[in-house]
Design a protein around this motif. Structure first.
Motif, short mmCIF file in Angstrom:
data_model
loop_
_atom_site.label_atom_id
_atom_site.label_comp_id
_atom_site.label_asym_id
_atom_site.label_seq_id
_atom_site.Cartn_x
_atom_site.Cartn_y
_atom_site.Cartn_z
N UNK A 54 -54.70 -20.62 -13.01
CA UNK A 54 -54.71 -22.02 -12.58
C UNK A 54 -53.62 -22.22 -11.54
N UNK A 55 -53.73 -23.26 -10.70
CA UNK A 55 -52.74 -23.47 -9.64
C UNK A 55 -51.42 -24.00 -10.17
N UNK A 56 -50.37 -23.74 -9.39
CA UNK A 56 -49.05 -24.25 -9.74
C UNK A 56 -48.19 -23.19 -10.39
N UNK A 64 -48.87 -29.23 -12.98
CA UNK A 64 -50.00 -29.52 -13.88
C UNK A 64 -50.62 -30.88 -13.55
N UNK A 65 -49.80 -31.81 -13.15
CA UNK A 65 -50.34 -33.14 -12.85
C UNK A 65 -51.14 -33.15 -11.57
N UNK A 66 -50.85 -32.18 -10.68
CA UNK A 66 -51.57 -32.16 -9.40
C UNK A 66 -52.60 -31.03 -9.34
N UNK A 67 -52.96 -30.47 -10.49
CA UNK A 67 -53.82 -29.28 -10.48
C UNK A 67 -55.19 -29.58 -9.89
N UNK A 176 -50.33 -18.52 0.45
CA UNK A 176 -51.13 -18.80 -0.75
C UNK A 176 -50.34 -19.68 -1.72
N UNK A 177 -51.03 -20.60 -2.33
CA UNK A 177 -50.38 -21.48 -3.29
C UNK A 177 -50.08 -20.73 -4.57
N UNK A 178 -49.00 -21.08 -5.22
CA UNK A 178 -48.64 -20.37 -6.46
C UNK A 178 -49.65 -20.64 -7.57
N UNK A 179 -49.88 -19.63 -8.38
CA UNK A 179 -50.77 -19.76 -9.55
C UNK A 179 -50.08 -19.15 -10.77
N UNK A 180 -50.61 -19.45 -11.91
CA UNK A 180 -50.09 -18.83 -13.14
C UNK A 180 -51.21 -18.80 -14.18
N UNK A 181 -50.96 -18.15 -15.28
CA UNK A 181 -51.96 -18.02 -16.34
C UNK A 181 -51.74 -19.06 -17.44
#
Length: 471
Positions: A54-56, A64-67, A176-181
């Protein structure tokens, strides 16, 4: 699980799939690995990978609020391959309307000078629809071609400081925008999805007036969060499909559901739409095995039962708000739709067909059930099956009057016109009531005249005048 390791495992799964994917057996194969998790509910078995990207940044709560916005910017519609797919679909649609124009023009010409005025008018209306849609498709094709082949940008003028870009110098690629699991089942609240779907199934059962066996076999739901896996596994879209993030197979009781952060708040409705569609397929197989419903009826009922009221792309929700009266789809197009790739037509078809379904379920449910047991021929057979569709005692008494009155009777409340004036709805209801009252009066007069003629035949004019005629 490490992100690189999960990506590697998904890659192996995709490589193991056949080149021509998009079948239920491919869905099952893709979700058969040791790392796949399973969660059971009353009527469904969900299969999914434990984590999703997911992004962020993980530590940034604001991400998370702007996902939704972050993911929406990465919608696959901007990808050249996706645009080429859209272009091919529009070209197929263009061929359909070109053939429709030619065929309709030939039919009008064949009627000759002594043609039935009503039949000629009907064909001319079809021709008008075909030509209008041909123009719209041409516009869409040109728009996509312009996006695929953009005009050369003007050379950037040097700034006053002399630091402008040199001619031919490429712009820097965006970082690239940051992502995480995240945990898939927690992030997408998988346990909440069956509730809406069960409501949709119960609604369809109530509409059909019959019990359907939904527990055996259990419905398998393959929950996809990888865009690449979705592109590989998805089946071709149907003629009308407002939930474009879901595929289903009614006979094998299987659903492929794609989820992304941008459409999280419409996942339940997308899933419910698939379940409602499957339930309608099962119901029709039981009530009318040889029959086939038009898209206007079938998909309208699915939209109504599921509560889906927007068009859902894999990475974007399209909500166009109140309909514009001038943009309402013509009845001829509603009853004989072509593949709807553009969001506006799809949105309008969903809202208009679901509105008619709501009316029939609320006002004419018994008549609707009778119709479902007798309808045949799908879209092309709607006109012939219309004899079984009892819409009202006041309107829709024949096919032509149905087509004429449907927009005002059913679609007006959906439009901006109904919202502009606070008295618009009251006036609309008052006009319909007056129209119905006028019809009641006409029927009363016809019955009275019929009775008068019968009395005169039975007793003679003189006896009638003396004993029956009102003074």
């Amino acid at each position: 699980m490490n992100l690189k390791r999960l990506t590697f495992l998904c890659g192996i799964v995709l490589l193991a799939l056949p080149l021509q994917a998009g079948k239920v057996q491919d869905w099952a194969k893709a979700f058969s690995g040791d790392k796949v998790q399973k969660q059971e509910f009353n009527n469904y078995d969900f299969f999914f990978f434990p984590t999703c990207t997911v992004p962020g940044a993980k530590a940034a709560e604001a991400a998370k609020t702007s996902r939704f916005d972050d993911f929406e910017a990465e919608a696959p519609a901007t990808d050249a391959d996706s645009l080429m797919d859209q272009l091919e679909n529009f070209k197929d649609t263009k061929e359909y309307y070109e053939e429709m124009v030619k065929g309709t023009e030939a039919k009008i010409k064949a009627l000759g000078e002594d043609a039935n005025p009503a039949e000629k008018e009907f064909l001319e209306e079809d021709l008008k629809v075909a030509k209008t849609m041909l123009e719209e498709v041409d516009k869409s094709i040109k728009e996509i071609e312009d996006r695929l082949n953009p005009k050369e940008e003007k050379k950037e003028e040097p700034s006053k400081e002399g630091k402008g870009k040199k001619p031919g110098e490429k712009k820097e690629a965006p970082k690239p925008k940051p992502t995480h699991e995240e945990s898939t089942k927690d992030y997408y609240h998988i346990s909440y999805l069956p509730g809406k779907a069960d409501e949709a199934f119960s609604s369809v059962q109530s509409i059909l007036g019959t019990e359907l066996n939904w527990t055996k076999p259990r419905t398998k739901v393959y929950f996809v969060t990888s865009p690449k896996m979705w592109q590989t596994l998805k089946t071709p879209e149907r003629v009308f499909q407002p939930a474009r993030n879901v595929c289903w197979d009614s006979k094998q009781r299987a659903i492929l559901l794609f989820a992304s952060p941008a459409i999280t708040n419409k996942l339940s409705e997308s899933f419910a739409y698939a379940v409602a569609s499957m339930a309608l397929d099962l119901g029709m197989a039981k009530l009318n095995p040889e029959g086939e419903l038009s898209n206007f009826i079938q998909d309208g009922l699915a939209g109504y039962a599921s509560g889906l009221d927007v068009v859902v792309d894999p990475n974007k929700v399209h909500n166009l708000g109140a309909l514009k009266n001038r943009d309402l789809l013509l009845v001829t197009e509603l009853l004989n739709p072509t593949r709807m790739k553009d969001n506006k037509r799809c949105y309008y078809f969903l809202k208009q067909s679901a509105a008619f379904a709501k009316y029939m379920v609320g006002e004419q449910q018994n008549n609707l059930r009778k119709y479902l047991r007798q309808a045949k021929g799908g879209n092309s057979g709607f006109r012939n099956s219309f004899q079984f569709l009892e819409v009202s005692n006041y309107w829709g008494l024949d096919y032509d009057s149905f087509c004429e009155e449907l927009p005002q009777r059913i679609f007006f409340p959906l439009t901006e016109d109904s919202e502009k004036d606070p008295n618009a709805m009251d006036q609309w209801e008052s006009e319909l009531n007056a129209q119905d009252k006028d019809q009641d009066e006409k029927k009363r007069l016809m019955e009275e005249r019929k009775r008068t003629r019968q009395l005169r035949r039975d007793y003679g004019d003189e006896f009638y005048r003396k004993h029956f005629k009102k003074k």
